[in-house]
Design an enzyme around this catalytic site. Structure first.
Site, PDB file in Angstrom:
ATOM      1  N   SER A   1       0.680  -1.294  -0.061  1.00 29.54           N
ATOM      2  CA  SER A   1      -0.099  -0.071   0.015  1.00 29.54           C
ATOM      3  C   SER A   1       1.151   1.264  -0.002  1.00 29.54           C
ATOM      4  O   SER A   1       2.043   1.098   0.357  1.00 29.54           O
ATOM      5  CB  SER A   1      -0.815   0.002   1.204  1.00 29.54           C
ATOM      6  OG  SER A   1      -1.415   1.189   1.564  1.00 29.54           O
TER       7      SER A   1
ATOM      8  N   TYR B   1      -2.409  -0.683  11.093  1.00 28.45           N
ATOM      9  CA  TYR B   1      -2.323  -0.958   9.640  1.00 28.45           C
ATOM     10  C   TYR B   1      -1.374  -0.734   8.941  1.00 28.45           C
ATOM     11  O   TYR B   1      -0.607  -1.339   8.136  1.00 28.45           O
ATOM     12  CB  TYR B   1      -3.588   0.083   9.009  1.00 28.45           C
ATOM     13  CG  TYR B   1      -3.814  -0.497   7.342  1.00 28.45           C
ATOM     14  CD1 TYR B   1      -4.220  -1.786   7.130  1.00 28.45           C
ATOM     15  CD2 TYR B   1      -3.378   0.449   6.224  1.00 28.45           C
ATOM     16  CE1 TYR B   1      -4.434  -2.064   5.857  1.00 28.45           C
ATOM     17  CE2 TYR B   1      -3.478   0.111   5.146  1.00 28.45           C
ATOM     18  CZ  TYR B   1      -4.091  -1.180   4.851  1.00 28.45           C
ATOM     19  OH  TYR B   1      -4.325  -1.358   3.485  1.00 28.45           O
TER      20      TYR B   1
HETATM   21  N1  LIG Z   1      -8.872  -0.480  -0.597  1.00 30.14           N
HETATM   22  C1  LIG Z   1      -7.697   0.316  -0.685  1.00 30.14           C
HETATM   23  O1  LIG Z   1      -7.862   1.530  -0.726  1.00 30.14           O
HETATM   24  C2  LIG Z   1      -6.457  -0.343  -0.400  1.00 30.14           C
HETATM   25  C3  LIG Z   1      -5.533   0.513  -0.591  1.00 30.14           C
HETATM   26  C4  LIG Z   1      -4.017  -0.004  -0.781  1.00 30.14           C
HETATM   27  C5  LIG Z   1      -3.868  -1.509  -0.261  1.00 30.14           C
HETATM   28  N2  LIG Z   1      -5.030  -2.059  -0.251  1.00 30.14           N
HETATM   29  C6  LIG Z   1      -4.878  -3.532   0.082  1.00 30.14           C
HETATM   30  O2  LIG Z   1      -5.492  -4.392  -0.684  1.00 30.14           O
HETATM   31  C7  LIG Z   1      -5.829  -5.511  -0.251  1.00 30.14           C
HETATM   32  C8  LIG Z   1      -7.505  -5.829  -0.471  1.00 30.14           C
HETATM   33  O3  LIG Z   1      -8.012  -4.595  -0.054  1.00 30.14           O
HETATM   34  P1  LIG Z   1      -9.533  -4.268  -0.443  1.00 30.14           P
HETATM   35  O4  LIG Z   1     -10.149  -2.926  -0.145  1.00 30.14           O
HETATM   36  O5  LIG Z   1     -10.106  -4.862  -1.732  1.00 30.14           O
HETATM   37  O6  LIG Z   1     -10.343  -5.157   0.855  1.00 30.14           O
HETATM   38  P2  LIG Z   1     -11.891  -5.701   0.913  1.00 30.14           P
HETATM   39  O7  LIG Z   1     -11.962  -5.542   2.434  1.00 30.14           O
HETATM   40  O8  LIG Z   1     -12.772  -5.055   0.089  1.00 30.14           O
HETATM   41  O9  LIG Z   1     -11.662  -7.322   0.728  1.00 30.14           O
HETATM   42  C9  LIG Z   1     -11.088  -8.048   1.617  1.00 30.14           C
HETATM   43  C10 LIG Z   1     -11.361  -9.273   1.232  1.00 30.14           C
HETATM   44  O10 LIG Z   1     -10.475 -10.452   2.414  1.00 30.14           O
HETATM   45  C11 LIG Z   1     -11.349 -11.038   2.866  1.00 30.14           C
HETATM   46  N3  LIG Z   1     -10.791 -11.428   4.155  1.00 30.14           N
HETATM   47  C12 LIG Z   1     -10.561 -10.626   5.180  1.00 30.14           C
HETATM   48  N4  LIG Z   1     -10.159 -11.155   6.269  1.00 30.14           N
HETATM   49  C13 LIG Z   1      -9.753 -12.593   5.613  1.00 30.14           C
HETATM   50  C14 LIG Z   1      -9.074 -13.511   6.357  1.00 30.14           C
HETATM   51  N5  LIG Z   1      -8.609 -13.813   7.493  1.00 30.14           N
HETATM   52  N6  LIG Z   1      -9.123 -14.694   5.640  1.00 30.14           N
HETATM   53  C15 LIG Z   1      -9.643 -14.720   4.488  1.00 30.14           C
HETATM   54  N7  LIG Z   1     -10.189 -13.733   3.709  1.00 30.14           N
HETATM   55  C16 LIG Z   1     -10.234 -12.393   4.417  1.00 30.14           C
HETATM   56  C17 LIG Z   1     -12.791 -10.384   3.270  1.00 30.14           C
HETATM   57  O11 LIG Z   1     -13.752 -11.114   3.542  1.00 30.14           O
HETATM   58  C18 LIG Z   1     -12.981  -9.571   2.009  1.00 30.14           C
HETATM   59  O12 LIG Z   1     -13.629 -10.298   0.912  1.00 30.14           O
HETATM   60  C19 LIG Z   1      -5.785  -5.468   1.127  1.00 30.14           C
HETATM   61  O13 LIG Z   1      -4.312  -6.093   1.294  1.00 30.14           O
HETATM   62  C20 LIG Z   1      -5.212  -4.053   1.522  1.00 30.14           C
HETATM   63  O14 LIG Z   1      -4.458  -3.732   2.626  1.00 30.14           O
HETATM   64  C21 LIG Z   1      -6.469  -1.595  -0.177  1.00 30.14           C
END
Ligand SMILES: NC(=O)c1ccc[n+]([C@@H]2O[C@H](COP(=O)([O-])OP(=O)(O)OC[C@H]3O[C@@H](n4cnc5c(N)ncnc54)[C@H](O)[C@@H]3O)[C@@H](O)[C@H]2O)c1
Length: 256
Positions: free
Chosen positions: A141, A154
């Protein structure tokens, strides 16, 4: 269409957001996709959507905070498709706390965001070795490399991911396994939708807001598919000489 032809990819947290977009794109590019997701309904829906479009996908209910669950998922994935070529460590939780975070909050986010990806790699790597190599893509990220207010928990986990990526790249190079990470800026998924709507913003307002879309040089929030494409690139043979890198996919957020 065939950038991942004959490849088998495990994608954790594939039921929503960036993970879902990655599952769908990988399937379009010819991969057989293992949707390793804690939320059964969400994971099964993604598999159905992929299969309905002629793709190959298999759901395995997985909690990456539990070692036995990861071991079972890897065994199930190998049984379903015979090999594992790609692991996308995408699942994460958003415990957004400052210095006052409790021990329970620290353990939860460290278990899911740090130990989870490490153990997924640990158990996928022997299967990759049997297949002659592979590629791991971790979700970092902008939070891997910058400070943000009240996000000690985080950002600590995402910084760990950046160096886990480099260390694993070093240790696994001899196995023909590349390890890279992507570093997204703000992406229009449930956490960003929730935080911006709590602040009274819709998508257009969030794109324009100086702390959200406006903080990126491109002056907007990303769509999940814009992160899935760089993940696809790093996972594919097109990135055959790239390992140990953190590719910022942040609309220029960290370029300032
Ligand atoms: N959304 C953002 O702005 C953003 C920015 C930078 C990085 N990220 C990273 O991208 C990745 C995805 O983010 P997102 O926003 O799509 O997340 P999200 O919350 O939309 O989706 C995450 C998914 O992971 C699943 N999950 C959570 N805990 C779990 C576990 N213990 N075992 C299995 N599945 C599990 C959830 O059920 C969900 O379906 C993450 O690693 C996040 O840190 C997101």
């Amino acid at each position: 269409m065939d950038r991942l032809k004959n490849k088998v990819a495990v994608i954790t947290g594939g039921g929503a957001g960036i993970g879902r977009a990655t599952c769908e794109l990988f399937a379009e590019e010819g991969a057989a996709v293992v949707v390793a997701e804690r939320d059964e309904a969400a994971g099964r829906e993604v598999v159905q959507a992929i299969v309905a479009r002629g793709g190959r996908a298999h759901f395995v209910q997985t909690d990456v905070a539990k070692e036995a669950s990861i071991q079972g998922m890897v065994a199930d994935a190998e049984k379903a498709f015979g090999r594992i070529d790609i692991l996308v460590n995408n699942a994460a939780v958003f415990v957004l706390k400052g210095i006052d975070a409790s021990v329970e909050e620290w353990r939860e986010i460290l278990d899911v965001n740090v130990v989870g990806p490490a153990l997924c790699a640990k158990y996928c790597v022997p299967v990759m070795r049997r297949g002659g190599g592979g590629a791991i893509v971790n979700l970092g990220s902008i939070s891997s490399v910058i400070a943000q207010p009240q996000m000690v928990t985080y950002n600590t986990t995402k910084a760990a991911i950046a160096n886990m990526t480099r260390c694993m790249a070093m240790d696994l190079a001899g196995d023909n396994i590349r390890v890279n990470a992507v570093g997204p800026g703000a992406v229009w998924t449930q956490i960003v939708q929730r935080l911006t709507s709590e602040a009274g913003m819709d998508r257009a307002a969030a794109d324009a807001d100086s702390e959200w879309g406006g903080a990126h040089l491109l002056k907007r929030i990303a769509d999940p598919r814009e992160i899935a494409y760089p993940i696809l690139f790093l996972a594919s043979d097109e990135a055959s000489f790239i390992t140990g890198s953190l590719l910022m996919v942040d609309g220029g957020y960290t370029a300032r």
